[in-house]
Design a protein around this motif. Structure first.
Motif, PDB file in Angstrom:
ATOM      1  N   ALA A  35      27.157 -13.886  60.413  1.00  0.00           N
ATOM      2  CA  ALA A  35      26.399 -14.950  59.770  1.00  0.00           C
ATOM      3  C   ALA A  35      26.720 -16.311  60.364  1.00  0.00           C
ATOM      4  O   ALA A  35      25.904 -17.229  60.307  1.00  0.00           O
ATOM      5  N   SER A  36      27.910 -16.469  60.964  1.00  0.00           N
ATOM      6  CA  SER A  36      28.305 -17.764  61.526  1.00  0.00           C
ATOM      7  C   SER A  36      27.353 -18.212  62.628  1.00  0.00           C
ATOM      8  O   SER A  36      27.088 -19.401  62.782  1.00  0.00           O
ATOM      9  N   ALA A  37      26.851 -17.259  63.407  1.00  0.00           N
ATOM     10  CA  ALA A  37      25.932 -17.612  64.483  1.00  0.00           C
ATOM     11  C   ALA A  37      24.656 -18.221  63.929  1.00  0.00           C
ATOM     12  O   ALA A  37      24.102 -19.173  64.489  1.00  0.00           O
ATOM     13  N   LEU A  38      24.159 -17.684  62.814  1.00  0.00           N
ATOM     14  CA  LEU A  38      22.959 -18.232  62.188  1.00  0.00           C
ATOM     15  C   LEU A  38      23.228 -19.626  61.635  1.00  0.00           C
ATOM     16  O   LEU A  38      22.449 -20.558  61.849  1.00  0.00           O
ATOM     17  N   VAL A  39      24.336 -19.794  60.928  1.00  0.00           N
ATOM     18  CA  VAL A  39      24.664 -21.087  60.331  1.00  0.00           C
ATOM     19  C   VAL A  39      24.783 -22.150  61.407  1.00  0.00           C
ATOM     20  O   VAL A  39      24.362 -23.299  61.232  1.00  0.00           O
TER      21      VAL A  39
END
Length: 511
Positions: free
Chosen positions: A339-343
């Motif tokens: 999810a960090s990549a999306l954020v």
């Protein structure tokens, strides 16, 4: 420059000026050191033996000039090399920091600590090892030449003995590399675990798990001690072997010279020179024999740094943001595997978008200072929505309660609630929240979920909220949920419909 297996070569390349000048000056220093016993032998034969006071004055003056030259050369060269070492270690720390600060890069905290300190220093020490090796070779060459001029057998002892010693000691280098790497790996795990324990001490006490956590740390600490002892033992045996061989060679030269003096093959001054060179050669011999161990340690540390710098961050979704900015809507996103990549895609500095990271950061000051705008009429409602009113009420000073740097004295849940309150107070058009309730209990989490909904999405609201989370309590208050897998939208719908029809969604979310 791309990261490759030649990190040491890159360090030498970008410090080539200082390393070259430092090597030259260290070579001058060591050469002068080797000339000292030679010059003393000349003084004995040409001034002391002949009782010529004028010659004595001339040669003593030459000896004084030699000492002045070697002192200046050493000080200047060492200063150049220390600057190069400090600059290179600093550069390596910056590179490691830039890599680990990328939210898409997963690195253990303990690894960051040991790699950015011990490994960065050990790698940069190569800039000192090479000049010292060069100086040792210069000193050995001048000493061997002086011994050859006095006696060919004495010179041959040096020229033959050194390569044999170096080849034999070089065989230990691979074992040193392996054990140094193992030591640093375990030390990294121990440091990482210690950091996690200190950060989560209060929650651990709350659930009565501090003893189990301490027991786990003791196990890792003992493992780290064992690895350290094995590495130290290997380095100790290596150093002992190199020192022993160096001493034996020097003693052999001195004994052979004494025999030559007794048989009249060399003069008294030449005997003084040989004894002086034999004593002096212990230093360059020790340097030459220890050099394989030094370089092995530098290579081991460089490999650990390369492992960090060479990590490829988790791939970001291709093309435009798969979740368009929302206005007047609360959208939940379940992103797999990262999810960090999306954020990170939303963190572009836009004044209309505020990204609240998963790991909140508080600074030293008061609770009021950390909330930035803590004087507005919305403060009570924001504190209730984020459940931060309990944090304020728990302290007699209320909003004026002092907070240590990074909120060290607060629990993880308290830090999350204050950080959420700060984000809600900002009232951005689009608020991106990444797992904002992982450290709070289930009851508080449901209260926060309802508070976010009521505060930002009342009647007529045009504010948008993006909840990147797997929390069912948060997803339940969203208008719709988008499921991402490897950057692709694989499902959309309400939390209730997805939970009822999508097995993968249930596995990822329901717990």
């Amino acid at each position: 420059m791309s990261v490759n297996t030649n990190l040491l070569g890159r360090a030498l390349l970008r410090n080539r000026g200082r390393v070259a000048s430092g090597s030259l000056l260290i070579g001058v220093h060591q050469g002068c050191e080797a000339l000292v016993p030679i010059l003393i032998g000349v003084i004995v034969d040409r001034a002391v033996a002949t009782r010529d006071l004028c010659m004595l004055a001339v040669w003593v003056s030459a000896l004084g000039a030699l000492y002045l030259l070697l002192t200046v050369a050493y000080r200047t060269g060492a200063r150049q090399l220390m600057r190069a070492i400090a600059d290179e270690a600093h550069r390596l720390r910056l590179e490691v920091a830039a890599k680990v600060l990328d939210p898409r890069t997963e690195v253990r905290t303990g690894d960051v600590l040991t790699i950015s300190t011990t490994d960065a220093d050990t790698t940069s020490y190569l800039l000192d090892y090479l000049p010292r090796l060069f100086g040792a070779l210069v000193a050995t060459a001048i000493s061997a030449t002086g011994l050859f001029l006095i006696s060919v057998p004495l010179g041959l002892v040096v020229l033959i003995g050194i390569p044999v010693v170096l080849i034999g000691l070089q065989r230990a280098a691979p074992r040193i590399i392996r054990r140094v790497i193992a030591r640093q790996e375990v030390a990294g795990r121990a440091a990482s675990l210690a950091t996690d324990l200190v950060t989560g001490l209060r929650p651990l006490r709350g659930i009565g798990a501090q003893e189990a956590a301490a027991r786990r740390y003791r196990e890792v600490s003992r493992e780290s001690l064992g690895a350290t002892m094995r590495a130290a033992k290997t380095l100790g045996w290596f150093q002992a072997a190199s020192d022993t061989v160096s001493t034996l060679v020097a003693c052999g030269i001195a004994i052979l010279a004494g025999w030559f003096a007794l048989t009249g093959r060399i003069s008294a001054g030449e005997l003084v020179t040989v004894i002086g060179l034999a004593a002096f050669l212990g230093e360059p011999f020790a340097t030459l024999s220890a050099a394989p161990g030094w370089f092995a340690s530098s290579r081991a540390s460089a490999q650990r740094i390369e492992a960090i710098l060479g990590r490829v961050p988790a791939g970001v979704p291709a093309g435009d943001n798969p979740i368009p900015p929302v206005r007047g809507e609360c959208v939940g996103v379940v992103a797999e595997p990262d999810a960090s990549a999306l954020v990170a895609l939303f963190d572009d500095g836009s004044p209309d978008v505020l990204v609240a990271p998963h790991l909140p950061e508080l600074f030293s000051g008061t609770i009021r200072d950390n909330l930035i705008d803590a004087e507005g009429d919305e403060l009570p409602a924001v504190l209730r929505a984020s459940a931060a009113d309990d944090v304020v009420a728990a302290h007699p000073d209320g909003l004026d309660h002092a907070i240590a740097d990074r909120g060290a004295a607060l629990s993880g849940g308290q830090r999350q609630r204050l950080a959420l309150a700060r984000a809600l107070l900002a009232r951005p058009r689009l608020l991106v929240l990444h797992e904002p309730t992982t450290a709070v209990d289930a009851v508080t989490e449901h209260a926060i979920a309802r508070g976010i909904r009521d505060l930002r999405h009342g009647p007529g609201s045009t504010l948008g909220t993006l909840l990147v989370t797997t929390s069912p309590a948060l997803l339940a208050i969203t208008d719709r949920v988008v499921v991402l897998r490897d950057g692709e939208v694989v499902a959309t719908g309400t939390h209730a419909s997805l939970a009822a029809t999508d097995d993968d969604y249930r596995t990822a979310v329901l717990r």
